[in-house]
Design a protein around this motif. Structure first.
Motif, PDB file in Angstrom:
ATOM      1  N   HIS A   1     -42.444  36.776 -19.674  1.00  0.00           N
ATOM      2  CA  HIS A   1     -41.134  36.348 -20.177  1.00  0.00           C
ATOM      3  C   HIS A   1     -40.960  36.618 -21.668  1.00  0.00           C
ATOM      4  CE1 HIS A   1     -38.420  34.688 -17.313  1.00  0.00           C
ATOM      5  NE2 HIS A   1     -39.395  34.094 -16.669  1.00  0.00           N
TER       6      HIS A   1
ATOM      7  N   HIS B   1     -42.952  24.343 -15.086  1.00  0.00           N
ATOM      8  CA  HIS B   1     -43.252  24.728 -13.707  1.00  0.00           C
ATOM      9  C   HIS B   1     -44.683  24.341 -13.395  1.00  0.00           C
ATOM     10  CE1 HIS B   1     -40.446  27.848 -15.262  1.00  0.00           C
ATOM     11  NE2 HIS B   1     -39.819  27.607 -14.127  1.00  0.00           N
TER      12      HIS B   1
ATOM     13  N   GLU C   1     -43.793  30.752  -8.423  1.00  0.00           N
ATOM     14  CA  GLU C   1     -42.682  30.345  -9.293  1.00  0.00           C
ATOM     15  C   GLU C   1     -41.509  31.304  -9.150  1.00  0.00           C
ATOM     16  OE1 GLU C   1     -43.392  29.977 -13.636  1.00  0.00           O
ATOM     17  OE2 GLU C   1     -41.282  30.570 -13.769  1.00  0.00           O
TER      18      GLU C   1
ATOM     19  N   ASP D   1     -37.451  30.883  -9.415  1.00  0.00           N
ATOM     20  CA  ASP D   1     -36.745  31.606 -10.486  1.00  0.00           C
ATOM     21  C   ASP D   1     -35.519  32.335  -9.933  1.00  0.00           C
ATOM     22  OD1 ASP D   1     -38.481  30.820 -12.429  1.00  0.00           O
ATOM     23  OD2 ASP D   1     -39.482  32.750 -12.669  1.00  0.00           O
TER      24      ASP D   1
ATOM     25  N   HIS E   1     -33.528  27.036 -11.896  1.00  0.00           N
ATOM     26  CA  HIS E   1     -34.602  27.451 -12.800  1.00  0.00           C
ATOM     27  C   HIS E   1     -34.356  27.042 -14.260  1.00  0.00           C
ATOM     28  CE1 HIS E   1     -32.934  31.812 -13.665  1.00  0.00           C
ATOM     29  NE2 HIS E   1     -32.490  30.955 -14.565  1.00  0.00           N
TER      30      HIS E   1
HETATM   31  N1  HSO Z   1     -38.779  31.418 -15.389  1.00  0.00           N
HETATM   32  C1  HSO Z   1     -37.516  31.336 -16.090  1.00  0.00           C
HETATM   33  C2  HSO Z   1     -36.339  31.773 -15.262  1.00  0.00           C
HETATM   34  C3  HSO Z   1     -36.287  33.214 -14.863  1.00  0.00           C
HETATM   35  N2  HSO Z   1     -37.322  33.952 -14.448  1.00  0.00           N
HETATM   36  C4  HSO Z   1     -35.206  34.041 -14.794  1.00  0.00           C
HETATM   37  C5  HSO Z   1     -36.884  35.175 -14.130  1.00  0.00           C
HETATM   38  N3  HSO Z   1     -35.606  35.226 -14.361  1.00  0.00           N
HETATM   39  C6  HSO Z   1     -37.310  29.899 -16.551  1.00  0.00           C
HETATM   40  O1  HSO Z   1     -37.446  28.963 -15.556  1.00  0.00           O
END
Ligand code: HSO
Ligand code: ZN
Length: 432
Positions: free
Chosen positions: A258, A323, A352, A356, A363
């Motif tokens: 991320h 998470h 997760e 997501d 999410h």
């Molecule tokens: N894990 C992120 C949300 C997300 N993951 C969007 C992929 N796209 C926050 O919960």
């Protein structure tokens, strides 16, 4: 990744610390941008778009034609995937509808709550390295189910001055009313105060970088509500010897990609698993297009070996992860003892990534330990519960004397009087 074996309780606080950011001048910078947008509206917004997003915009509104043209660039496969996700998110959030009941607290005293949608909401979708069109669904779907009358969305355009096609598609599918090509602090300020183009909203939702987060905090001090304090994303995997190291490593990496500041933790009772996960992370990391980001964020990551499941759970509840993935033998029992977490994923086949994107849960979740006191976004985030009461003469006769005594003792005689005049009227009627 740091490997930590059997830490003592005195070390927990240090181990569970989130990477902290230096915010010395952050708030001053953010405040000055907010003030200019508040005073000068669209003109300031466009100037900031030129500076921060490197685009010269004559109009910040996404027109109907632009919207339709953009959507035409989304492939059928992606459209179908987004549509499936939207359906599940809708099903899960629709089931959260509040049905209040009328309660007679005493004969003649009836009280109830009614859920009423927030009329105007603003959604912020960051641009950056990956356009999170999934977040559009997570915010707009519950907003529409709640019945918000005006749902607007701000997102930074690319250097070509256009909004990402998948964001446009998700927004149309979910029922967003209007989209504006505005990002960062200027977007938050525009939705908080309104400009010639952007309407003022009552609550702002959505993730963002530290500037966006600071802007949300500042505007929420007085002028508008926000969903929650947000920080970098995090995951904790809680696993025992029965866990699959390939799955665990994949889950840690899905978080790590991320951003450089996101955090991935493994808490385990098995040293063998821990060592296998280390190897597996290295193997999978080099295959990832975003390996550089993931590698950086893994430097904040910790793999912690604990003595038993009891200790694992205590550590988990202390960390309060956004998470939590539980990959243990009896995951249902383990999960029952989780009291601090944003969203929990149970068993080997609940990554997760499912939450997501497409299982149906939201999410947008509390990070940075806020899971100790906050819930993630849900249908409730888009409504208020207004209380109503209707009191009949017999009801005020029953509670009135107690109100009079309490009001007199708080030395608030006007309060007492508002009851006394009514009780007198009831008494007079009885006398007649
Ligand atoms: N894990 C992120 C949300 C997300 N993951 C969007 C992929 N796209 C926050 O919960
Ligand atoms: Zn994610």
């Amino acid at each position: 990744m740091k490997l930590i074996k059997y830490p003592s309780r005195t070390e927990w606080a240090e181990i569970l610390k989130r990477p902290s950011l230096d915010t010395e001048n952050l708030f001053d910078t953010v405040r000055s941008i907010i003030d200019r947008v508040k005073d000068e509206g669209d003109r300031a917004v466009k100037e900031y778009e030129a500076v921060f997003d490197k685009v010269e915009l004559s109009n910040i509104v996404v027109t109907e034609e632009e919207w339709t043209e953009g959507i035409a660039n989304v492939g059928e496969e992606l459209k179908a995937a987004i549509t499936l996700a939207k359906k599940n998110i809708e099903t899960f959030h629709a089931a959260q509808r509040f049905t209040g009941q009328k309660v007679e607290t005493m004969p003649g005293v009836t009280c109830w709550q009614k859920a009423v949608a927030i009329e105007k909401v603003g959604l912020y979708i960051p641009g950056g390295t990956a356009p999170l069109f999934s977040t559009v669904l997570m915010l707009a779907v519950p907003a529409k189910i709640a019945g918000c009358q005006e749902v607007v969305l701000c997102t930074p355009p690319g250097k070509n001055g256009k909004v990402h096609p998948a964001v446009l598609f998700a927004a149309q599918l979910a029922g967003v009313d209007r989209i504006f090509k505005v990002g960062g602090v200027q977007a938050i300020a525009a939705m908080a105060y309104g400009t010639e183009s952007v309407p003022k909203v009552y609550k702002i939702f959505g993730p963002g970088n530290q500037y966006v987060t600071a802007a949300k905090q500042l505007v929420s001090l007085r002028d508008v509500a926000i969903d929650m304090p947000a920080g970098p994303s995090e995951v904790e995997v809680l696993a025992d010897a029965s866990a699959n190291p390939v799955f665990v490593a994949a889950d840690l990496l899905s978080q790590a990609e991320h951003g450089v500041d996101s955090q991935a933790m493994l808490v385990t009772t098995s040293e063998d698993l821990l060592l296998e996960v280390v190897e597996e992370v290295e193997r999978q990391l080099i295959e990832l297009p975003r390996w550089e980001i993931a590698a950086k964020s893994l430097s904040n990551s910790k793999l912690i070996l604990v003595r038993d499941m009891k200790e694992a759970l205590e550590l988990t509840n202390e960390y309060a992860p956004e998470h939590l993935i539980v990959e243990t033998e009896s995951h249902t029992e383990v999960a029952e003892r989780v009291v601090n977490a944003g969203s929990v994923f149970l068993g080997s086949y609940s990554p997760e990534s499912a939450g997501d994107y497409a299982s149906g849960t939201n999410h947008t979740l509390p990070t940075n330990g806020y899971a100790k006191a906050y819930s993630g976004v849900s249908l409730d985030s888009f409504i208020r519960k207004i209380t109503f009461q209707e009191i009949l003469p017999e009801g005020i006769a029953a509670i009135g004397p107690s109100i009079e005594i309490m009001a007199a003792n708080e030395q608030l005689d006007a309060h007492k009087n508002a009851v006394s005049v009514r009780l007198e009227k009831i008494d007079n009627k009885k006398l007649k």
